[in-house]
Design a protein around this motif. Structure first.
Motif, short mmCIF file in Angstrom:
data_model
loop_
_atom_site.label_atom_id
_atom_site.label_comp_id
_atom_site.label_asym_id
_atom_site.label_seq_id
_atom_site.Cartn_x
_atom_site.Cartn_y
_atom_site.Cartn_z
N SER A 193 0.83 -1.21 0.00
CA SER A 193 0.00 0.00 0.00
C SER A 193 0.86 1.26 0.00
CB SER A 193 -0.93 0.01 1.22
OG SER A 193 -1.92 -0.99 1.10
N LEU A 194 1.95 1.23 0.77
CA LEU A 194 2.83 2.40 0.84
C LEU A 194 3.59 2.61 -0.46
CD1 LEU A 194 4.28 2.01 4.45
CD2 LEU A 194 2.68 3.74 3.67
N ASP A 195 4.04 1.53 -1.08
CA ASP A 195 4.88 1.65 -2.27
C ASP A 195 4.06 1.85 -3.53
OD1 ASP A 195 7.23 1.74 -3.68
OD2 ASP A 195 7.37 -0.41 -3.96
N HIS A 196 3.05 0.99 -3.75
CA HIS A 196 2.26 1.04 -4.98
C HIS A 196 0.98 1.86 -4.85
CE1 HIS A 196 4.90 -1.88 -6.74
NE2 HIS A 196 4.60 -2.81 -5.86
N GLY A 197 0.39 1.87 -3.66
CA GLY A 197 -0.92 2.49 -3.52
C GLY A 197 -0.87 3.99 -3.33
N ILE A 198 -0.31 4.43 -2.22
CA ILE A 198 -0.30 5.85 -1.89
C ILE A 198 0.72 6.60 -2.75
CG2 ILE A 198 0.12 7.53 -0.05
CD1 ILE A 198 -0.91 5.46 1.93
N GLU A 199 0.26 7.67 -3.39
CA GLU A 199 1.12 8.43 -4.29
C GLU A 199 2.03 9.37 -3.51
OE1 GLU A 199 -3.22 8.60 -5.90
OE2 GLU A 199 -2.16 8.82 -3.98
N SER A 200 3.00 9.94 -4.22
CA SER A 200 3.89 10.92 -3.61
C SER A 200 3.11 12.21 -3.35
CB SER A 200 5.08 11.20 -4.53
OG SER A 200 4.61 11.79 -5.75
N PRO A 201 3.56 13.05 -2.42
CA PRO A 201 2.82 14.28 -2.09
C PRO A 201 2.53 15.16 -3.30
CG PRO A 201 4.51 13.86 -0.44
CD PRO A 201 4.71 12.86 -1.53
N ASP A 202 3.50 15.32 -4.22
CA ASP A 202 3.29 16.18 -5.39
C ASP A 202 2.21 15.61 -6.31
OD1 ASP A 202 5.22 17.87 -4.44
OD2 ASP A 202 6.84 17.03 -5.69
N VAL A 203 2.23 14.30 -6.51
CA VAL A 203 1.23 13.66 -7.37
C VAL A 203 -0.15 13.79 -6.75
CG1 VAL A 203 0.46 11.47 -8.35
CG2 VAL A 203 2.89 12.06 -8.39
N ARG A 204 -0.25 13.58 -5.45
CA ARG A 204 -1.53 13.69 -4.77
C ARG A 204 -2.07 15.12 -4.87
NH1 ARG A 204 -3.11 9.71 -1.25
NH2 ARG A 204 -4.26 11.23 -0.01
N GLU A 205 -1.18 16.09 -4.70
CA GLU A 205 -1.61 17.48 -4.78
C GLU A 205 -2.12 17.82 -6.18
OE1 GLU A 205 0.02 21.51 -2.72
OE2 GLU A 205 1.43 20.48 -4.04
N ALA A 206 -1.44 17.28 -7.21
CA ALA A 206 -1.86 17.53 -8.59
C ALA A 206 -3.23 16.92 -8.87
CB ALA A 206 -0.82 16.96 -9.55
N LYS A 207 -3.58 15.85 -8.16
CA LYS A 207 -4.88 15.19 -8.34
C LYS A 207 -5.97 15.82 -7.47
CE LYS A 207 -3.12 10.58 -9.53
NZ LYS A 207 -3.10 9.13 -9.11
N GLY A 208 -5.59 16.84 -6.70
CA GLY A 208 -6.57 17.48 -5.83
C GLY A 208 -6.77 16.77 -4.51
N LYS A 209 -5.83 15.89 -4.15
CA LYS A 209 -5.89 15.17 -2.88
C LYS A 209 -5.02 15.88 -1.85
CE LYS A 209 -6.49 10.42 -4.66
NZ LYS A 209 -5.91 9.06 -4.63
N PRO A 210 -5.24 15.61 -0.56
CA PRO A 210 -4.30 16.11 0.46
C PRO A 210 -2.91 15.53 0.21
CG PRO A 210 -6.32 15.27 1.47
CD PRO A 210 -6.37 14.87 0.03
N ARG A 211 -1.87 16.30 0.50
CA ARG A 211 -0.50 15.82 0.27
C ARG A 211 -0.20 14.57 1.09
NH1 ARG A 211 3.19 18.90 -2.25
NH2 ARG A 211 4.90 18.03 -1.01
N GLY A 212 -0.78 14.48 2.26
CA GLY A 212 -0.55 13.32 3.12
C GLY A 212 -1.55 12.21 2.83
N GLY A 213 -1.04 10.99 2.66
CA GLY A 213 -1.90 9.84 2.45
C GLY A 213 -2.38 9.25 3.76
#
Length: 711
Positions: free
Chosen positions: A427-447
């Motif tokens: 989940s940590l390696d494949h599932g949760i994205e990096s903070p920059d990718v999450r931010e670009a998708k409109g998600k919180p930076r923290g998974g």
């Protein structure tokens, strides 16, 4: 005195203290650290140091001594916490764990690693304190700094004992210690100082000790041998002025002799009569009044109150469970015999058997509960893993745990740790994205990663949930096709998600030391199936993935459905049974070869002819004359042909491999009320066996099963 008798107790208690230390370090807020948490971390290190010194584990003692000094400066506010300092403390804790394991295995700890961690800790003292914390370099027998101590009936005066190495005369009272044990304890005290005088009886035996160590250090050593309520330490002067009966009360009435609350160091009292594998430490040092009343504030009750406990070896518990299982079988046999006796004439006998049945069931549930452990034992291992791995992957991940008090059988809870570790890393390696990718998708930076556990009927449901990228259906199908797996676009999402459990399957673009080699997930599935459970995956692309593990609460007792094929009785695990029906000829379809499918509500299920797979004579062979039980195994459904359904019952599981050998299609065995042996079926293995036998007359492939049936 053979001090090695106490080794096991020390190793177990020190292991728990190290676990508590790690948990508290991970929970620390470096900006505003909680004083009580810092004190609890210090007490854990201090207790380990005291016990290590007693048993002659010098490397462990010296390492803990340096760490203890740094923790002491931290709790006094002289060393300002930062994340990197906490990381160093965690590294030191890991080294203590390695040293403890070395001594447990009768080996000497790694000298190079010992010197390295000591150098790191002393360098930290120089950098942060200007050398103020480095004065206590490792010594063979470091002189501890005496501190005022007070712990559940144990008191020590501060007086003039504040200087390290200064000798003082203490009165150590042994309470309710039998004469045969008293001599051994006095010998132990002689190793800590010079015994001047000893007197008293079994109820209270006083030893006057001249020593350079503090009362707290004496307590830290003795707590591995006797309960803390059996030990009372005062200065010799105070003990002569006060009677034994009122000494504790007078201490409370004399505030000038009491250490300030933030200065008191309550050594972590670890009783040799403690049973929990993982127990939370007391959150704070209890006040004097609470101690005098025997009610520690914010902590668990001590021995003698309502929550005392015993440390019992697991093999003894297993022996009791086996005996209870035999009792259940005997009770079933009596019920079988009583069913043939007239109930009116022998009313008292039937009433007595009914009472026996209720008592046996209550006893069984009570004994089974002894083996049950909270999931916190498993979940407590993951905060450190998530923290370190998130730092390595440069991701910001919050770990949330739910249902930590949910209980699971000890034998299963230890085997589920490795599969859960694989899932969390994935989940940590494949599932949760990096903070920059999450931010670009409109998600919180923290998974967010959630571990949850809950009871569901006779099973436990464990979930690993992340709010990451989710699984990509097209990518999985393409990878499976390139690996030579039989796939099609018509596959359901559930079938596609199950592809990640195929051996050697990985969608990682590059191999790292975290994952990407295609190993792990297939092992996860096999291990879970070996425990009688199954794993499911729910995923939505861009929103996250939920991996769900369903396990039986225990492997010792099983709720089963009794079925009959020919003259043989088998047990189907009730959790695998979905429904039963009488098939019609219109619902049957024959595939290439002799494979048969049964249509059930627009779903085509493979038919398993049990009489054919296990070579059972005298069974019904025409499908329309049989009863079909729809069962589930490894995420798939099958139609199982049987002659009759006998009923539902709870059975005691007997391991077949231990008592005989591994039998294809059979997971275990049990003893029925009439004394006969019934085999417990393994659905997924039965289907594999059926596929191998389809179109063949291979008697040899089922010979082991025939031997069991005829023996």
């Amino acid at each position: 005195m053979d001090i090695t008798d106490f080794y096991d107790t020390f190793f177990e208690e020190a292991e728990e203290l190290l676990g508590d230390m790690e948990r508290l370090l991970l929970e620390l807020d470096v900006d505003e650290p909680d004083a009580e948490e810092l004190n609890a971390i210090f007490r854990a290190a201090h207790s380990i140091k005291g016990g290590a010194g007693t048993f002659g584990f010098l490397v462990l003692q010296e390492t803990t001594h340096i760490l203890e000094n740094l923790l002491d400066h931290t709790r006094r506010g002289e060393l300002t916490l930062r994340r990197d300092i906490v990381d160093t403390f965690l590294e030191a804790k890991d080294m203590l764990h390695d040293q403890l394991n070395a001594y447990r295995n009768g080996e000497e700890p790694d000298q190079e690693a010992f010197e390295r961690i000591c150098k790191t800790l002393k360098q930290m003292a120089l950098d942060e304190l200007g050398g103020g914390g480095g004065e206590n370099a490792p010594e063979t027998k470091p002189a501890p700094t005496p501190e005022p101590v007070e712990e559940s009936g144990t008191t020590a005066a501060a007086d003039d004992e504040s200087n390290a190495g200064q000798e003082a005369t203490l009165c150590v009272a042994l309470l309710n210690v039998a004469e045969k044990d008293r001599g051994l304890l006095v010998e132990e005290l002689e190793q800590l100082g010079s015994v001047i005088e000893q007197q008293g009886d079994d109820k209270r035996y006083e030893v006057t000790l001249k020593t350079g160590v503090s009362g707290e250090d004496i307590e830290a050593v003795m707590c591995f041998i006797i309960d803390d309520e059996q030990l009372e330490i005062t200065t010799a002067k105070a003990s002569n002025q006060e009677s034994a009966a009122s000494s504790a009360d007078k201490k409370i009435d004399e505030p000038e002799q009491a250490a300030e609350p933030d200065e008191a160091i309550a050594a972590e009292s670890v009783s040799a009569a403690k049973v929990e594998t993982s127990a939370p430490p007391e959150a704070s040092a209890p006040t004097k009044a609470a101690k005098a009343q025997g009610k520690p504030q914010g902590g668990k009750a001590k021995n003698g109150s309502g929550e005392s406990s015993l440390r019992v070896p697991v093999d003894k518990v297993d022996q009791i469970i086996n005996l209870v299982g035999e009792l259940i079988i005997t009770q079933s046999m009596l019920d079988q015999t009583a069913s043939e006796i007239d109930g009116i004439t022998h009313t008292a006998l039937h009433n007595g058997l009914n009472l026996l049945q209720r008592n046996a069931r209550d006893l069984q549930e009570a004994v089974m509960s002894i083996r049950m452990m909270p999931m916190d034992y498993v979940f407590s291992r993951f905060p450190r893993l998530v923290r370190d791995l998130a730092d390595k992957l440069e991701k910001d991940v919050e770990l949330v745990t739910e249902g930590k008090s949910t209980e699971l059988d000890k034998s299963l809870i230890e085997r589920i740790i490795d599969p859960l570790t694989h899932l969390v890393r994935n989940s940590l390696d494949h599932g949760i994205e990096s903070p920059d990718v999450r931010e670009a998708k409109g998600k919180p930076r923290g998974g967010k990663l959630t571990l949850s556990a809950q009871h569901q009927g006779g099973n436990i449901l464990i979930e690993v949930i992340d709010d990451g990228a989710g699984l990509n259906r097209a990518k999985l199908l393409a990878k499976a096709e390139s690996n030579g797996l039989a796939v099609s676009d018509s596959m359901s999402d559930d079938e596609v998600w199950q592809l990640i459990f195929a051996p050697g399957f990985s969608t990682a673009e590059q191999v790292s030391d975290v994952s990407g080699r295609g190993v792990g997930m297939d092992v996860v599935k096999r291990n879970i199936q070996a425990m009688g459970g199954h794993v499911e995956i729910l995923s939505r692309e861009g929103q996250g993935t939920t991996t769900r593990i369903v396990l039986p609460l225990t492997l010792a007792i099983l709720d089963g459905m009794s079925i009959k094929v020919g003259q043989e009785v088998f047990i189907l695990p009730l959790g695998t049974v979905l429904e039963s029906l009488q098939p019609s000829r219109d619902d049957l379809y024959t595939m290439a070869g002799s494979d048969q499918l049964l249509k059930v509500r627009d779903e085509y299920l493979p038919v398993i002819a049990l009489h054919q797979v296990l070579d059972i004579d005298g069974a019904r062979t025409e499908l329309t004359e049989c009863i079909v039980v729809i069962v589930q195994g490894e995420g798939r459904r099958y139609a199982l042909m049987v002659d009759d359904l006998i009923g539902q019952q709870q059975v005691v599981v007997k391991n077949l491999e231990t008592n005989y050998r591994k039998v294809p299609g059979i997971s275990a065995a049990t003893i029925l009320g009439d004394g006969s042996v019934a085999l417990i079926l393994d659905i997924a293995d039965l289907h594999r066996l059926s596929r191998r036998k389809t179109g063949q007359a291979s008697h040899n492939s089922t010979k082991p099963t025939q031997e069991v049936l005829t023996s």
